[in-house]
Write an enzyme that holds these catalytic residues in place. Structure first.
Site, PDB file in Angstrom:
ATOM      1  N   GLU A   1      -7.089   4.805   7.808  1.00 44.18           N
ATOM      2  CA  GLU A   1      -6.851   6.235   7.498  1.00 44.18           C
ATOM      3  C   GLU A   1      -8.060   6.829   6.785  1.00 44.18           C
ATOM      4  O   GLU A   1      -8.411   7.991   7.005  1.00 44.18           O
ATOM      5  CB  GLU A   1      -5.563   6.371   6.672  1.00 44.18           C
ATOM      6  CG  GLU A   1      -4.324   6.084   7.527  1.00 44.18           C
ATOM      7  CD  GLU A   1      -3.112   5.576   6.766  1.00 44.18           C
ATOM      8  OE1 GLU A   1      -3.099   5.634   5.521  1.00 44.18           O
ATOM      9  OE2 GLU A   1      -2.168   5.106   7.438  1.00 44.18           O
TER      10      GLU A   1
ATOM     11  N   GLY B   1       2.600  -1.266   4.329  1.00 42.79           N
ATOM     12  CA  GLY B   1       2.684   0.163   4.036  1.00 42.79           C
ATOM     13  C   GLY B   1       4.127   0.583   3.809  1.00 42.79           C
ATOM     14  O   GLY B   1       4.688   0.417   2.734  1.00 42.79           O
ATOM     15  N   GLY B   2       4.734   1.127   4.845  1.00 41.09           N
ATOM     16  CA  GLY B   2       6.078   1.703   4.727  1.00 41.09           C
ATOM     17  C   GLY B   2       7.091   0.808   4.033  1.00 41.09           C
ATOM     18  O   GLY B   2       7.846   1.276   3.165  1.00 41.09           O
TER      19      GLY B   2
ATOM     20  N   SER C   1       2.903  -2.322  10.456  1.00 40.24           N
ATOM     21  CA  SER C   1       4.337  -2.390  10.786  1.00 40.24           C
ATOM     22  C   SER C   1       4.960  -3.755  10.486  1.00 40.24           C
ATOM     23  O   SER C   1       5.808  -4.233  11.231  1.00 40.24           O
ATOM     24  CB  SER C   1       4.582  -1.986  12.240  1.00 40.24           C
ATOM     25  OG  SER C   1       4.241  -0.619  12.432  1.00 40.24           O
TER      26      SER C   1
ATOM     27  N   GLU D   1      -5.944  -4.973  10.418  1.00 40.23           N
ATOM     28  CA  GLU D   1      -4.954  -3.915  10.618  1.00 40.23           C
ATOM     29  C   GLU D   1      -5.253  -3.188  11.933  1.00 40.23           C
ATOM     30  O   GLU D   1      -6.049  -2.229  11.951  1.00 40.23           O
ATOM     31  CB  GLU D   1      -5.004  -2.919   9.456  1.00 40.23           C
ATOM     32  CG  GLU D   1      -4.622  -3.507   8.124  1.00 40.23           C
ATOM     33  CD  GLU D   1      -3.905  -2.489   7.250  1.00 40.23           C
ATOM     34  OE1 GLU D   1      -2.784  -2.772   6.823  1.00 40.23           O
ATOM     35  OE2 GLU D   1      -4.455  -1.399   7.021  1.00 40.23           O
TER      36      GLU D   1
ATOM     37  N   GLY E   1       1.970   2.108  10.830  1.00 44.96           N
ATOM     38  CA  GLY E   1       2.949   3.190  10.726  1.00 44.96           C
ATOM     39  C   GLY E   1       3.637   3.541  12.032  1.00 44.96           C
ATOM     40  O   GLY E   1       4.298   4.569  12.136  1.00 44.96           O
TER      41      GLY E   1
ATOM     42  N   HIS F   1      -9.700   1.299   4.778  1.00 41.09           N
ATOM     43  CA  HIS F   1      -8.429   1.488   5.494  1.00 41.09           C
ATOM     44  C   HIS F   1      -8.684   2.433   6.671  1.00 41.09           C
ATOM     45  O   HIS F   1      -9.463   3.382   6.564  1.00 41.09           O
ATOM     46  CB  HIS F   1      -7.372   2.068   4.548  1.00 41.09           C
ATOM     47  CG  HIS F   1      -5.993   2.027   5.133  1.00 41.09           C
ATOM     48  ND1 HIS F   1      -5.574   2.929   6.083  1.00 41.09           N
ATOM     49  CD2 HIS F   1      -4.941   1.189   4.919  1.00 41.09           C
ATOM     50  CE1 HIS F   1      -4.326   2.642   6.431  1.00 41.09           C
ATOM     51  NE2 HIS F   1      -3.918   1.591   5.731  1.00 41.09           N
TER      52      HIS F   1
ATOM     53  N   ASN G   1       0.877  -1.184   0.000  1.00 43.32           N
ATOM     54  CA  ASN G   1       0.000   0.000   0.000  1.00 43.32           C
ATOM     55  C   ASN G   1       0.909   1.227   0.000  1.00 43.32           C
ATOM     56  O   ASN G   1       1.490   1.565   1.030  1.00 43.32           O
ATOM     57  CB  ASN G   1      -0.893  -0.015   1.251  1.00 43.32           C
ATOM     58  CG  ASN G   1      -1.696   1.270   1.393  1.00 43.32           C
ATOM     59  OD1 ASN G   1      -1.819   2.050   0.443  1.00 43.32           O
ATOM     60  ND2 ASN G   1      -2.243   1.497   2.579  1.00 43.32           N
ATOM     61  N   TRP G   2       1.023   1.851  -1.164  1.00 43.33           N
ATOM     62  CA  TRP G   2       1.958   2.985  -1.294  1.00 43.33           C
ATOM     63  C   TRP G   2       1.430   4.242  -0.590  1.00 43.33           C
ATOM     64  O   TRP G   2       2.164   5.200  -0.424  1.00 43.33           O
ATOM     65  CB  TRP G   2       2.192   3.302  -2.763  1.00 43.33           C
ATOM     66  CG  TRP G   2       3.029   2.288  -3.511  1.00 43.33           C
ATOM     67  CD1 TRP G   2       3.488   1.085  -3.037  1.00 43.33           C
ATOM     68  CD2 TRP G   2       3.508   2.404  -4.858  1.00 43.33           C
ATOM     69  NE1 TRP G   2       4.221   0.448  -4.016  1.00 43.33           N
ATOM     70  CE2 TRP G   2       4.242   1.228  -5.141  1.00 43.33           C
ATOM     71  CE3 TRP G   2       3.380   3.363  -5.863  1.00 43.33           C
ATOM     72  CZ2 TRP G   2       4.860   1.014  -6.373  1.00 43.33           C
ATOM     73  CZ3 TRP G   2       3.976   3.144  -7.100  1.00 43.33           C
ATOM     74  CH2 TRP G   2       4.719   1.977  -7.345  1.00 43.33           C
ATOM     75  N   LYS G   3       0.164   4.269  -0.249  1.00 43.73           N
ATOM     76  CA  LYS G   3      -0.469   5.461   0.336  1.00 43.73           C
ATOM     77  C   LYS G   3      -0.220   6.678  -0.564  1.00 43.73           C
ATOM     78  O   LYS G   3      -0.127   6.529  -1.778  1.00 43.73           O
ATOM     79  CB  LYS G   3       0.045   5.702   1.755  1.00 43.73           C
ATOM     80  CG  LYS G   3      -0.036   4.458   2.648  1.00 43.73           C
ATOM     81  CD  LYS G   3       0.097   4.811   4.097  1.00 43.73           C
ATOM     82  CE  LYS G   3       0.287   3.541   4.909  1.00 43.73           C
ATOM     83  NZ  LYS G   3      -0.051   3.702   6.300  1.00 43.73           N
TER      84      LYS G   3
HETATM   85  C1  PEP Z   1      -0.999   0.216   5.965  1.00 44.11           C
HETATM   86  O1  PEP Z   1      -1.032   1.402   5.743  1.00 44.11           O
HETATM   87  O2  PEP Z   1      -1.877  -0.519   5.520  1.00 44.11           O
HETATM   88  C2  PEP Z   1       0.111  -0.309   6.764  1.00 44.11           C
HETATM   89  C3  PEP Z   1       0.031  -1.530   7.171  1.00 44.11           C
HETATM   90  O3  PEP Z   1       1.154   0.539   7.020  1.00 44.11           O
HETATM   91  P1  PEP Z   1       2.548   0.169   7.724  1.00 44.11           P
HETATM   92  O4  PEP Z   1       3.015  -1.146   7.149  1.00 44.11           O
HETATM   93  O5  PEP Z   1       3.460   1.284   7.386  1.00 44.11           O
HETATM   94  O6  PEP Z   1       2.274   0.048   9.188  1.00 44.11           O
END
Ligand code: PEP
Length: 246
Positions: free
Chosen positions: A91, A226-227, A205, A161, A167, A89, A9-11
Site C-alpha cells: 500500500e 491485516g484484517g 488474507s 505479501e 485484503g 508495504h 498490521n492495524w493499518k
Molecule cells: C496486510 O495488510 O499486510 C495484510 C496482509 O492484510 P490482510 O491480512 O487483510 O490481507
C-alpha cells in the site's frame, strides 16, 4: 527455524476506545512471538497495554531529523518502545510512491536505530500471471541488499505479501506460499546472508481457517496479518495456529 512470529498490521484503523477493547482481549502466548504494528498516534497507548506482545509501526522516515514535515524517524519509534517497523508495504509502494530504493533506505534507517525492519515484497496479479514472481521479488530484495548488505539482512524480517492476496480474501495456497518463501530464502543465501535464520512471514488474507496450513510449511516462519488482527478472537486464533513446541 522453530519459533514463529505473528505480526498484526492495524493499518489506518483504531481509536483509543477500540484499541483498549482489542488489547484487553489479546495477550502474548507461549510458543509464538507476537507483535502489533499500530498507527503512530497510538504507540504510547499500545506500549502500555501490550500484554507481552512487541510493538511496531507501519512505516518510518528514511531521515533521522530536520526539515521533513510530517515524517517520523526510526529513533523516535525506538524511543516509543517499538521493536519492529514495516517497510515497503504494497500500500505504501502503490499509494505513496515508495520505490525499491526508498524502501532500502527506510530499512537502513530502521537498523540504524536498532529496530527490526519487516521488509514487504510481493508481486501483483498481472506479474504472477506473466510468470514474473521471482523477477519482481528479486528486484525488490536487490534494492534492500544494496542498502543494508547481507549483514543488515541478517537483522531483518522479510514478509512475502502477494499484492493480489492483501485484503481480498484470496490467500495464496500453502504450497504457493512455500514455493515463493523457499525461493526468497535461496535469494538471501546467494547474497551471503544467513538465510536459514532470517524469518520469512507470509501476509495476505491470513484467516483463522487457513493459518494452520500456511504455518505448517517449512519456510513459512509466521504471518503478517491485516484484517484478522483487528478482531481479537481471530488474531488470537491465528497466533495459536503458529505455536510450535520449541
Ligand atoms: C496486510 O495488510 O499486510 C495484510 C496482509 O492484510 P490482510 O491480512 O487483510 O490481507
Amino acid at each position: 527455524m522453530a519459533r514463529k512470529l505473528v505480526v498484526g498490521n492495524w493499518k489506518l484503523n483504531g481509536s483509543l476506545a477500540a484499541n483498549e477493547a482489542l488489547l484487553a482481549a489479546c495477550e502474548a502466548l507461549a510458543g509464538v512471538d507476537m507483535a502489533v504494528c499500530v498507527p503512530f498516534p497510538y504507540l504510547a497507548q499500545v506500549a502500555s497495554r501490550l500484554g507481552g506482545m512487541a510493538l511496531g509501526a507501519q512505516t518510518v522516515s528514511e531521515f533521522q531529523s530536520g526539515a521533513y514535515t510530517g515524517e517520523v524517524s526510526a529513533e523516535m519509534l525506538a524511543e516509543m518502545g517499538c521493536r519492529y517497523v514495516i517497510v515497503g508495504h504494497s500500500e505504501r509502494r502503490a499509494l505513496f510512491g515508495e520505490d525499491d530504493a526508498t524502501v532500502g533506505r527506510k530499512a537502513a534507517a530502521a537498523l540504524r536505530a536498532g529496530l527490526v525492519p519487516i521488509v514487504c515484497v510481493g508481486e501483483s496479479l498481472s506479474e504472477r500471471d506473466a510468470g514474473r514472481v521471482m523477477e519482481v521479488i528479486g528486484r525488490q530484495l536487490d534494492a534492500v541488499r544494496e542498502s543494508i548488505g547481507a549483514q543488515g539482512l541478517s537483522r531483518t524480517v522479510i514478509a512475502y505479501e502477494p499484492v493480489w492476496a492483501i485484503g481480498t480474501g484470496r490467500a495464496a495456497s500453502a504450497e504457493e506460499a512455500q514455493a515463493v518463501h523457499a525461493a526468497i530464502r535461496r535469494q538471501l543465501a546467494k547474497y551471503g546472508a544467513p538465510a536459514a535464520e532470517i524469518r520469512i512471514l507470509y501476509g495476505g488474507s491470513v484467516k483463522t481457517d487457513n493459518a494452520q496450513a500456511l504455518f505448517a510449511m517449512p519456510d513459512v516462519d509466521g504471518g503478517l496479518i491485516g484484517g484478522a488482527s483487528l478482531v481479537a478472537q481471530d488474531f488470537m486464533a491465528v497466533c495459536r495456529a503458529a505455536i510450535t513446541g520449541d
